[in-house]
Design a protein around this motif. Structure first.
Motif: not given
Length: 122
Positions: A11-31
């Protein structure tokens, strides 16, 4: 061996990720930064071996990222072709026996459209 699959959204310059089957998450300004964080999170969750990863865009603003931990224990599971470059046996007879077989092999010619007697526009 652990497999971690993440759904990534930009979304814009920010990227977020969520694990498909689990609780791991992260966000960053680049892929790139996001991938590094997700690999670190997966390795901290399962440290049973080396890590391999794959990042694939689905759309310009979404992607799937997968981290595989371990899996390289098979002793050659990731070794590619090149069987012809193997060292010959100690007696040297193996290499000599293979050479005539390669010479006898004949190339097959591909038939062109001209040989069939008709064309697309007849």
């Amino acid at each position: 061996m652990g497999v971690f699959t993440f759904v990534c959204k930009g979304s814009g310059a920010d990227w977020t990720a969520k694990q498909l089957n689990g609780d791991l998450e992260a966000s960053a300004s680049s892929t790139f930064e996001l991938q590094r964080k997700l690999v670190q999170a997966a390795v901290s969750s399962d440290s049973s071996g080396g890590a391999q990863s794959s990042f694939s865009y689905v759309t310009p603003s979404s992607a799937v990222f997968q981290v595989i931990i371990g899996g390289g224990r098979g002793g050659g599971a990731f070794v590619g072709g090149g069987g012809g470059a193997a060292a010959p046996a100690a007696s040297g007879g193996g290499a000599a026996a293979e050479a005539p077989a390669a010479e006898e092999k004949k190339e097959e010619k591909e038939e062109s459209d001209d040989d069939m007697g008709f064309s697309l526009f007849d």
